[in-house]
Design a protein around this motif. Structure first.
Motif, PDB file in Angstrom:
ATOM      1  N   ASP A   1       0.844  -1.163  -0.227  1.00  0.00           N
ATOM      2  CA  ASP A   1       0.050   0.135  -0.181  1.00  0.00           C
ATOM      3  C   ASP A   1       1.000   1.399   0.131  1.00  0.00           C
ATOM      4  OD1 ASP A   1       1.212  -0.202   2.364  1.00  0.00           O
ATOM      5  OD2 ASP A   1      -0.458   0.256   3.633  1.00  0.00           O
ATOM      6  N   MET A   2       0.218   2.514   0.147  1.00  0.00           N
ATOM      7  CA  MET A   2       1.207   3.452   0.295  1.00  0.00           C
ATOM      8  C   MET A   2       2.105   3.965  -0.482  1.00  0.00           C
ATOM      9  SD  MET A   2       1.127   4.005   4.549  1.00  0.00           S
ATOM     10  CE  MET A   2      -0.447   4.017   5.307  1.00  0.00           C
ATOM     11  N   GLY A   3       1.902   3.616  -1.972  1.00  0.00           N
ATOM     12  CA  GLY A   3       2.728   3.811  -3.054  1.00  0.00           C
ATOM     13  C   GLY A   3       3.721   2.591  -3.278  1.00  0.00           C
ATOM     14  N   ASN A   4       3.415   1.583  -2.750  1.00  0.00           N
ATOM     15  CA  ASN A   4       4.405   0.190  -3.020  1.00  0.00           C
ATOM     16  C   ASN A   4       5.716   0.421  -2.726  1.00  0.00           C
ATOM     17  OD1 ASN A   4       1.870  -1.157  -3.757  1.00  0.00           O
ATOM     18  ND2 ASN A   4       1.946  -0.253  -5.774  1.00  0.00           N
ATOM     19  N   PHE A   5       6.054   1.499  -2.068  1.00  0.00           N
ATOM     20  CA  PHE A   5       7.458   1.795  -1.666  1.00  0.00           C
ATOM     21  C   PHE A   5       7.478   1.935  -0.340  1.00  0.00           C
ATOM     22  CE2 PHE A   5       8.397   2.639  -6.058  1.00  0.00           C
ATOM     23  CZ  PHE A   5       9.896   2.557  -6.266  1.00  0.00           C
ATOM     24  N   ALA A   6       8.489   1.393   0.452  1.00  0.00           N
ATOM     25  CA  ALA A   6       9.043   1.432   1.753  1.00  0.00           C
ATOM     26  C   ALA A   6      10.208   2.560   1.944  1.00  0.00           C
ATOM     27  CB  ALA A   6       9.214   0.347   2.516  1.00  0.00           C
ATOM     28  N   VAL A   7      10.317   3.058   2.798  1.00  0.00           N
ATOM     29  CA  VAL A   7      11.516   3.845   3.221  1.00  0.00           C
ATOM     30  C   VAL A   7      12.095   3.482   4.422  1.00  0.00           C
ATOM     31  CG1 VAL A   7      10.945   6.089   2.050  1.00  0.00           C
ATOM     32  CG2 VAL A   7       9.723   5.618   3.977  1.00  0.00           C
ATOM     33  N   GLN A   8      13.254   2.852   4.398  1.00  0.00           N
ATOM     34  CA  GLN A   8      14.056   2.481   5.422  1.00  0.00           C
ATOM     35  C   GLN A   8      15.498   2.915   5.194  1.00  0.00           C
ATOM     36  OE1 GLN A   8      13.786  -1.727   4.325  1.00  0.00           O
ATOM     37  NE2 GLN A   8      11.631  -1.986   4.883  1.00  0.00           N
ATOM     38  N   TYR A   9      15.848   2.524   6.687  1.00  0.00           N
ATOM     39  CA  TYR A   9      17.486   2.757   6.911  1.00  0.00           C
ATOM     40  C   TYR A   9      18.218   1.441   6.482  1.00  0.00           C
ATOM     41  CZ  TYR A   9      15.264   6.760   9.569  1.00  0.00           C
ATOM     42  OH  TYR A   9      14.719   7.877   9.808  1.00  0.00           O
ATOM     43  N   LEU A  10      18.113   1.253   5.164  1.00  0.00           N
ATOM     44  CA  LEU A  10      18.291  -0.148   4.812  1.00  0.00           C
ATOM     45  C   LEU A  10      19.832  -0.630   4.826  1.00  0.00           C
ATOM     46  CD1 LEU A  10      16.617  -2.800   3.788  1.00  0.00           C
ATOM     47  CD2 LEU A  10      17.371  -1.962   1.269  1.00  0.00           C
ATOM     48  N   ALA A  11      20.914   0.339   4.081  1.00  0.00           N
ATOM     49  CA  ALA A  11      22.224  -0.101   4.085  1.00  0.00           C
ATOM     50  C   ALA A  11      22.997   1.157   4.137  1.00  0.00           C
ATOM     51  CB  ALA A  11      22.290  -0.810   2.950  1.00  0.00           C
ATOM     52  N   SER A  12      24.222   0.902   4.407  1.00  0.00           N
ATOM     53  CA  SER A  12      25.042   2.350   4.617  1.00  0.00           C
ATOM     54  C   SER A  12      25.098   2.882   3.082  1.00  0.00           C
ATOM     55  CB  SER A  12      26.460   2.071   4.877  1.00  0.00           C
ATOM     56  OG  SER A  12      26.822   1.176   4.113  1.00  0.00           O
ATOM     57  N   ALA A  13      25.297   4.107   2.823  1.00  0.00           N
ATOM     58  CA  ALA A  13      25.249   4.783   1.571  1.00  0.00           C
ATOM     59  C   ALA A  13      26.242   4.106   0.565  1.00  0.00           C
ATOM     60  CB  ALA A  13      25.660   6.246   1.869  1.00  0.00           C
ATOM     61  N   ASN A  14      25.541   3.983  -0.657  1.00  0.00           N
ATOM     62  CA  ASN A  14      26.530   3.363  -1.695  1.00  0.00           C
ATOM     63  C   ASN A  14      25.792   3.901  -3.033  1.00  0.00           C
ATOM     64  OD1 ASN A  14      24.477   1.313  -2.677  1.00  0.00           O
ATOM     65  ND2 ASN A  14      24.702   0.495  -0.490  1.00  0.00           N
ATOM     66  N   ALA A  15      26.642   3.558  -4.080  1.00  0.00           N
ATOM     67  CA  ALA A  15      26.012   4.035  -5.318  1.00  0.00           C
ATOM     68  C   ALA A  15      25.063   3.290  -6.149  1.00  0.00           C
ATOM     69  CB  ALA A  15      27.398   4.186  -6.290  1.00  0.00           C
ATOM     70  N   TYR A  16      24.754   2.130  -5.806  1.00  0.00           N
ATOM     71  CA  TYR A  16      23.946   1.242  -6.568  1.00  0.00           C
ATOM     72  C   TYR A  16      22.537   1.302  -5.829  1.00  0.00           C
ATOM     73  CZ  TYR A  16      25.026  -2.634  -3.059  1.00  0.00           C
ATOM     74  OH  TYR A  16      25.220  -3.290  -1.960  1.00  0.00           O
TER      75      TYR A  16
END
Length: 713
Positions: free
Chosen positions: A399-414
């Protein structure tokens, strides 16, 4: 025990009983007179406190300024009863209230109190909910109520012109073991403070009359007399400390309370300084405002100063800080004099409050470059995801845009962490924050209330820019750190779920972030002439130019009879999908592509291929195959004895039925083209043109392949 009581009917009755000694030998006479003495003693002990209380009130009334004859008219006589003494005391307190209201009618409310560590406030038991909803109190909640002893102090220093004043406070205490002192001290000479007056006889007990809901001293019940707490009162009474200043002075007014037993409390409220001179009021109010401004002037200079994004611009910050420190210094240096005008004080106050507001609201923060993207990483102690960047996770919700926003991983380019800041027109430091999806569209941060059933504490996403939340960037106290304020929820700090910590975003907590320019992922597509290679992109690649001779294929299955990989041409490669590539040209091929990452995992699998975005170990003996050339034969060879390390942006193949297979060749799905060749395991097909010349690769035209004519389209 009550030698200070020398008047009152109970005193007369006690002396009469003492003088009426038994006579003769009659037992009944002894019993009658003994019982009479016991009864008289008990009545006297109950009545005795009322008489010195009345005497003290008469003394206080005279000191306050009430006419001596009027005050003395309330004095107890031999005919006065305890009830009359109490009534006279209450009547005199009403006279005191009226006297102050008439003769010291100009009240100036006090400003900010300096408080000891266990000072607090309450709201539920006030005598007048129409004027003051809260009062100050030691005890209860997380304060020192459960201590066996405590001291609590509230004080503030006032600059006052010469004149006559009364420090007026409403207060009460627990039934015993607690005292409240009102103190007024001249601190003009800091080395030699002078106590100008004190009062310490506040009423005890949580219930009782004394102040009605209009704020007047009142002990009358019945119609027209209303009190807090269902009309029963809570024991509030007014107390006054009168003092006189012959010259302008700095005066400290203080409320000091202490207890020597557990579960005791004190309360006070509505503190004012009353004056009998209307001409002093404006100056007094200006001086209180100046004191408040000085008490609030506790700023420290910004640490986020520099040329980086969202930092304070150095020149502007320096100028505003200099103006603030100068105004604060001028206010601190002020000394009240006999010729001080109201304007002199208000000028200092205005300068200080304005300078403080200007520095606090300094909006001169370096804006981000609209053409760049930024990694926003959370700073939050004690969590497994500390330091991880905000990541848009496609398919992370249903739901809600079908996107989650998370602190998933450290910053990287990919990964999908390169965030875009779009300025909100007319709003300082306020942006719509978005990420680029795999399809090239934008996905914005928003609140859960954008969706049915959500709320503003949730941070979710939307593809509708008009529904995107406004996020204000605010530099934090620590250099290089920032807070994200959810404008859609009253500028509350965006952070994480404090009650049930996970790696999702919420409006909660005092959380900071670091913000740094994001790097684009760089993928080099390389393949030797006439050979095959693999590649996976964490962004949608543009292969419209510069890719002549390069063809992309998907690998879905294996032909079980020939044990060859069946591959299908792909016209337009997309993000996060592994591909086999073929170089039909005569030269080795190598070209780098860059883009903002949209991945949310370290690897993706489609069909038989798995592409990796970081170096990955390919386990031996697990039916995994890697593309290699052994001898002259390029094929997918099984990883047999030793684990193999796949480099970033490359792919490997997994064939679950390949237990006895050592290598897999290629079999194309289009049978009418040269890609219908069967490349036998261990050797290449033999290709000749019509001139009889052997060639490595067939282009367009007619060829002889393994003795058969083949048309290449």
């Amino acid at each position: 025990a009550h030698s200070d009581v020398t008047v009152g009917s109970e005193y007369v009755a006690l002396n009469t009983a003492l003088a009426n000694t038994p006579t003769g030998t009659s037992k009944a006479d002894y019993v009658t007179k003994t019982n009479a003495l016991i009864d008289a003693t008990a009545a006297f002990n109950l009545a005795a406190p009322n008489y010195p209380a009345l005497a003290r009130e008469i003394t206080k009334a005279k000191a306050l300024g009430i006419d001596a004859a009027t005050a003395d008219s309330y004095a107890a006589t031999s005919e006065t009863t305890a009830a009359t003494a109490l009534a006279n005391t209450q009547a005199l307190m009403v006279d005191e209230y009226n006297y102050v209201a008439t003769n010291y009618s100009h009240a100036v409310e006090l400003g900010t109190w300096n408080k000891s560590s266990n000072a607090g406030s309450m709201t539920s038991q006030h005598w007048d909910g129409t004027t003051t909803s809260s009062y100050l109190e030691q005890g209860g909640g997380d304060l020192a109520y459960n201590l066996t002893s405590w001291t609590v102090t509230y004080d503030q220093t006032l600059s006052l012109p010469a004149g006559n004043y009364i420090f007026k406070v409403a207060g009460r205490t627990a039934t015993d073991h607690v005292t409240i002192n009102l103190n007024v001290t001249d601190v003009t000479n800091a080395g030699s403070p002078v106590l100008l007056g004190t009062v310490n006889d506040f009423p005890k007990g949580d219930t009782g009359l004394g102040i009605n809901t209009s704020g007047e001293t009142d002990f009358t019940t019945g119609e027209g007399h209303t009190y807090a707490y269902n009309g029963n009162g809570r024991g509030w009474q007014w107390r006054y400390v009168k003092f006189t200043l012959a010259a302008p002075a700095s005066v400290q007014v203080a409320v000091v309370a202490e207890a020597d037993a557990q579960y005791r409390w004190m309360s006070f409220c509505n503190a004012t300084v009353q004056t009998d001179d209307a001409d002093n009021v404006a100056l007094m109010e200006a001086l209180v405002a100046l004191n408040d401004a000085k008490a609030a002037a506790t700023l420290t200079q910004h640490t986020n100063i520099g040329t980086g994004i969202f930092q304070y611009e150095a020149t502007t910050d320096g100028d505003l800080w200099s103006a603030y420190t100068t105004a604060k210094s001028n206010a601190e240096a002020f000394t009240l004099a006999a010729n001080t005008e109201v304007e002199d004080v208000t000028t200092l106050t205005t300068a200080l409050t304005t300078a403080q507001a200007n520095y606090s609201n300094n909006a001169v923060i370096n804006a981000p470059d609209a053409s760049k993207r930024y990694n926003v990483s959370i700073v939050d102690g004690g969590q497994a995801w500390d330091g991880n960047a905000i990541t848009f996770v496609a398919g992370g919700r249903t739901d809600m845009g079908n996107f989650a926003v998370q602190y998933l991983a450290s910053a990287n380019a990919y990964m999908c962490q390169a965030l875009k800041f779009t300025a909100v027109e007319g709003e300082d430091n306020t942006y719509k924050i978005s990420a680029i999806r795999a399809d090239g569209g934008e996905q914005y941060l928003t609140t859960g209330s954008t969706y049915e059933g959500g709320n503003n504490t949730q941070i979710r996403t939307t593809d509708d820019a008009s529904k995107a939340s406004w996020v204000k960037i605010q530099p934090a106290a620590t250099s290089g750190q920032f807070q994200l304020l959810n404008v859609s929820d009253g500028n509350k700090v965006i952070g994480r779920n404090a009650t049930n910590p996970d790696n999702g975003m919420y409006t909660d907590g005092n959380v900071s972030f670091t913000i740094a320019e994001a790097s684009q992922a760089s993928v080099t597509v390389s393949c030797k002439a006439g050979k095959y290679g693999t590649v996976i992109f964490p962004f949608t690649p543009d292969v419209s130019t510069g890719f002549d001779g390069i063809t992309f294929y998907s690998c879905e299955t294996v032909n079980g009879t020939t044990e060859k990989v069946q591959i299908t041409k792909v016209d337009t490669p997309v993000a996060n999908v592994p591909y086999l590539i073929q170089n039909d040209g005569g030269d080795n091929f190598s070209q780098a592509l860059t883009g903002w990452g949209v991945a949310t995992a370290d690897s993706y699998t489609e069909g038989l291929l798995t592409g990796v975005f970081t170096a990955a170990t390919i386990a031996a003996g697990a039916n995994n195959f890697v593309l290699q050339t052994q001898g002259d034969v390029q094929a997918f060879y099984k990883v047999v004895d030793t684990d193999f390390t796949a480099t970033a942006y490359k792919c490997y193949l997994t064939y679950v039925s390949g237990a006895g297979v050592k290598a897999l060749g290629f079999e194309f799905r289009t049978p009418t083209s040269v890609r219908g060749l069967e490349m036998a395991e261990g050797q290449n097909g033999t290709i000749f043109n019509l001139a009889g010349q052997r060639v490595q690769k067939a282009q367009r035209g007619l060829y002889i392949v393994n003795g058969k004519k083949v048309i290449v389209k």
